[in-house]
Scaffold this motif. Sequence first.
Motif, PDB file in Angstrom:
ATOM      1  N   TYR A   1      -5.439   8.316   5.442  1.00  0.00           N
ATOM      2  CA  TYR A   1      -4.361   7.310   5.449  1.00  0.00           C
ATOM      3  C   TYR A   1      -4.084   6.849   6.876  1.00  0.00           C
ATOM      4  CZ  TYR A   1      -2.813   7.065   0.622  1.00  0.00           C
ATOM      5  OH  TYR A   1      -2.734   6.790  -0.717  1.00  0.00           O
ATOM      6  N   SER A   2      -4.055   7.785   7.794  1.00  0.00           N
ATOM      7  CA  SER A   2      -3.820   7.434   9.192  1.00  0.00           C
ATOM      8  C   SER A   2      -4.912   6.503   9.709  1.00  0.00           C
ATOM      9  CB  SER A   2      -3.760   8.711  10.036  1.00  0.00           C
ATOM     10  OG  SER A   2      -3.566   8.406  11.389  1.00  0.00           O
ATOM     11  N   ASP A   3      -6.171   6.810   9.394  1.00  0.00           N
ATOM     12  CA  ASP A   3      -7.288   5.956   9.826  1.00  0.00           C
ATOM     13  C   ASP A   3      -7.169   4.554   9.234  1.00  0.00           C
ATOM     14  OD1 ASP A   3      -8.305   8.129  11.210  1.00  0.00           O
ATOM     15  OD2 ASP A   3      -9.904   8.548   9.751  1.00  0.00           O
ATOM     16  N   LEU A   4      -6.833   4.460   7.942  1.00  0.00           N
ATOM     17  CA  LEU A   4      -6.665   3.149   7.314  1.00  0.00           C
ATOM     18  C   LEU A   4      -5.526   2.376   7.982  1.00  0.00           C
ATOM     19  CD1 LEU A   4      -7.293   1.033   5.134  1.00  0.00           C
ATOM     20  CD2 LEU A   4      -5.734   2.290   3.619  1.00  0.00           C
ATOM     21  N   CYS A   5      -4.407   3.038   8.201  1.00  0.00           N
ATOM     22  CA  CYS A   5      -3.269   2.367   8.853  1.00  0.00           C
ATOM     23  C   CYS A   5      -3.648   1.881  10.250  1.00  0.00           C
ATOM     24  CB  CYS A   5      -2.059   3.297   8.909  1.00  0.00           C
ATOM     25  SG  CYS A   5      -1.252   3.527   7.307  1.00  0.00           S
ATOM     26  N   ASN A   6      -4.361   2.703  10.997  1.00  0.00           N
ATOM     27  CA  ASN A   6      -4.807   2.284  12.327  1.00  0.00           C
ATOM     28  C   ASN A   6      -5.720   1.067  12.239  1.00  0.00           C
ATOM     29  OD1 ASN A   6      -3.386   4.236  13.761  1.00  0.00           O
ATOM     30  ND2 ASN A   6      -5.071   5.705  13.663  1.00  0.00           N
ATOM     31  N   ALA A   7      -6.618   1.056  11.261  1.00  0.00           N
ATOM     32  CA  ALA A   7      -7.558  -0.061  11.113  1.00  0.00           C
ATOM     33  C   ALA A   7      -6.837  -1.375  10.826  1.00  0.00           C
ATOM     34  CB  ALA A   7      -8.578   0.242  10.018  1.00  0.00           C
ATOM     35  N   ILE A   8      -5.741  -1.322  10.077  1.00  0.00           N
ATOM     36  CA  ILE A   8      -5.017  -2.560   9.752  1.00  0.00           C
ATOM     37  C   ILE A   8      -3.791  -2.754  10.646  1.00  0.00           C
ATOM     38  CG2 ILE A   8      -5.857  -2.637   7.384  1.00  0.00           C
ATOM     39  CD1 ILE A   8      -3.108  -1.609   6.475  1.00  0.00           C
ATOM     40  N   GLU A   9      -3.717  -1.924  11.688  1.00  0.00           N
ATOM     41  CA  GLU A   9      -2.667  -2.025  12.705  1.00  0.00           C
ATOM     42  C   GLU A   9      -1.269  -1.848  12.129  1.00  0.00           C
ATOM     43  OE1 GLU A   9      -3.418  -5.501  15.079  1.00  0.00           O
ATOM     44  OE2 GLU A   9      -5.498  -4.902  15.426  1.00  0.00           O
ATOM     45  N   MET A  10      -1.147  -0.822  11.294  1.00  0.00           N
ATOM     46  CA  MET A  10       0.160  -0.421  10.765  1.00  0.00           C
ATOM     47  C   MET A  10       0.440   0.992  11.244  1.00  0.00           C
ATOM     48  SD  MET A  10       0.650  -1.875   6.964  1.00  0.00           S
ATOM     49  CE  MET A  10       2.390  -1.575   7.169  1.00  0.00           C
ATOM     50  N   ASN A  11       1.706   1.333  11.310  1.00  0.00           N
ATOM     51  CA  ASN A  11       2.100   2.674  11.709  1.00  0.00           C
ATOM     52  C   ASN A  11       2.020   3.603  10.505  1.00  0.00           C
ATOM     53  OD1 ASN A  11       3.302   4.988  12.697  1.00  0.00           O
ATOM     54  ND2 ASN A  11       4.911   3.898  13.768  1.00  0.00           N
ATOM     55  N   TYR A  12       1.208   4.625  10.615  1.00  0.00           N
ATOM     56  CA  TYR A  12       1.000   5.605   9.543  1.00  0.00           C
ATOM     57  C   TYR A  12       2.316   6.235   9.085  1.00  0.00           C
ATOM     58  CZ  TYR A  12      -0.314  10.331   7.894  1.00  0.00           C
ATOM     59  OH  TYR A  12      -0.427  11.495   7.198  1.00  0.00           O
ATOM     60  N   ILE A  13       3.223   6.441   9.982  1.00  0.00           N
ATOM     61  CA  ILE A  13       4.522   7.047   9.654  1.00  0.00           C
ATOM     62  C   ILE A  13       5.299   6.176   8.666  1.00  0.00           C
ATOM     63  CG2 ILE A  13       6.772   7.650  10.648  1.00  0.00           C
ATOM     64  CD1 ILE A  13       5.232   8.545  13.158  1.00  0.00           C
ATOM     65  N   ASP A  14       5.026   4.878   8.618  1.00  0.00           N
ATOM     66  CA  ASP A  14       5.752   3.951   7.739  1.00  0.00           C
ATOM     67  C   ASP A  14       5.283   3.996   6.283  1.00  0.00           C
ATOM     68  OD1 ASP A  14       7.199   3.091   9.947  1.00  0.00           O
ATOM     69  OD2 ASP A  14       5.882   1.396  10.344  1.00  0.00           O
ATOM     70  N   ALA A  15       4.262   4.800   5.982  1.00  0.00           N
ATOM     71  CA  ALA A  15       3.702   4.825   4.635  1.00  0.00           C
ATOM     72  C   ALA A  15       4.611   5.564   3.649  1.00  0.00           C
ATOM     73  CB  ALA A  15       2.317   5.467   4.647  1.00  0.00           C
ATOM     74  N   VAL A  16       4.707   4.979   2.448  1.00  0.00           N
ATOM     75  CA  VAL A  16       5.467   5.550   1.332  1.00  0.00           C
ATOM     76  C   VAL A  16       4.543   5.544   0.128  1.00  0.00           C
ATOM     77  CG1 VAL A  16       7.443   5.218  -0.195  1.00  0.00           C
ATOM     78  CG2 VAL A  16       7.650   4.642   2.234  1.00  0.00           C
ATOM     79  N   LYS A  17       4.399   6.712  -0.523  1.00  0.00           N
ATOM     80  CA  LYS A  17       3.486   6.799  -1.663  1.00  0.00           C
ATOM     81  C   LYS A  17       4.142   7.587  -2.781  1.00  0.00           C
ATOM     82  CE  LYS A  17      -1.049   8.372  -3.021  1.00  0.00           C
ATOM     83  NZ  LYS A  17      -0.497   9.215  -4.085  1.00  0.00           N
ATOM     84  N   PRO A  18       4.135   7.029  -3.993  1.00  0.00           N
ATOM     85  CA  PRO A  18       4.729   7.748  -5.126  1.00  0.00           C
ATOM     86  C   PRO A  18       3.817   8.855  -5.638  1.00  0.00           C
ATOM     87  CG  PRO A  18       3.767   5.712  -5.904  1.00  0.00           C
ATOM     88  CD  PRO A  18       3.598   5.718  -4.393  1.00  0.00           C
ATOM     89  N   ASN A  19       4.409   9.783  -6.369  1.00  0.00           N
ATOM     90  CA  ASN A  19       3.654  10.821  -7.074  1.00  0.00           C
ATOM     91  C   ASN A  19       3.374  10.281  -8.474  1.00  0.00           C
ATOM     92  OD1 ASN A  19       4.029  12.377  -4.780  1.00  0.00           O
ATOM     93  ND2 ASN A  19       5.840  13.373  -5.598  1.00  0.00           N
ATOM     94  N   GLN A  20       2.338   9.500  -8.577  1.00  0.00           N
ATOM     95  CA  GLN A  20       2.018   8.735  -9.773  1.00  0.00           C
ATOM     96  C   GLN A  20       1.808   9.635 -10.989  1.00  0.00           C
ATOM     97  OE1 GLN A  20      -0.348   5.917  -6.713  1.00  0.00           O
ATOM     98  NE2 GLN A  20      -1.448   6.455  -8.518  1.00  0.00           N
ATOM     99  N   ALA A  21       2.269   9.138 -12.148  1.00  0.00           N
ATOM    100  CA  ALA A  21       2.188   9.950 -13.367  1.00  0.00           C
ATOM    101  C   ALA A  21       1.898   9.105 -14.609  1.00  0.00           C
ATOM    102  CB  ALA A  21       3.490  10.728 -13.546  1.00  0.00           C
TER     103      ALA A  21
END
Length: 171
Positions: free
Chosen positions: A64-84
């Motif tokens: 996730y950190s690598d993807l965020c860096n690639a698209i120039e977003m801050n990894y800390i800003d990521a929010v992900k649900p526990n999908q069910a």
Amino acid sequence: LSNENVIHIAKDGVQYLQFRRLLEYSDILVHAYSLGIDKNFRTARAKNVEPLTQEEVKKANKDYSDLCNAIEMNYIDAVKPNQAHTKNIKIVEKKVNGNEPDFNLKEYEQIDGLVTDKKNIALATTNADCILLLFFDPTKRVIANVHSGWRGTLQRISVETINKMKSQYGC
């Protein structure tokens, strides 16, 4: 993989797609659909799946950190649900964690879609054989990221998302 609708990008060892139509709003929206080449973006235990080991969680977080860096977003800003595989949509007004992404939190249990109008919140979902849906209202600057498996599709999660965007934000 690029075509008239999608651009395939390989950057810093990460491969992802971006939608040409959404790129028209690059001044207010950043997006990517990871191809997950040799990646495991699952950060939490999925239903009927063995829990991830600490090593797998560490690798997923790095991915996730690598993807965020690639698209120039801050990894800390990521929010992900526990999908069910539900039709549950959550409005994200602010992040829960300050110095790390909002992964594996009880606030996101049984949630398959996220909606926000806040800057600097990166909505993330994962899929295997399910569909991921992006909804965007450029006028209200509202975005939704939704996981729609067959159960969510039968429960009309896309309609739930649109209704939530209309009721909460006037989309």
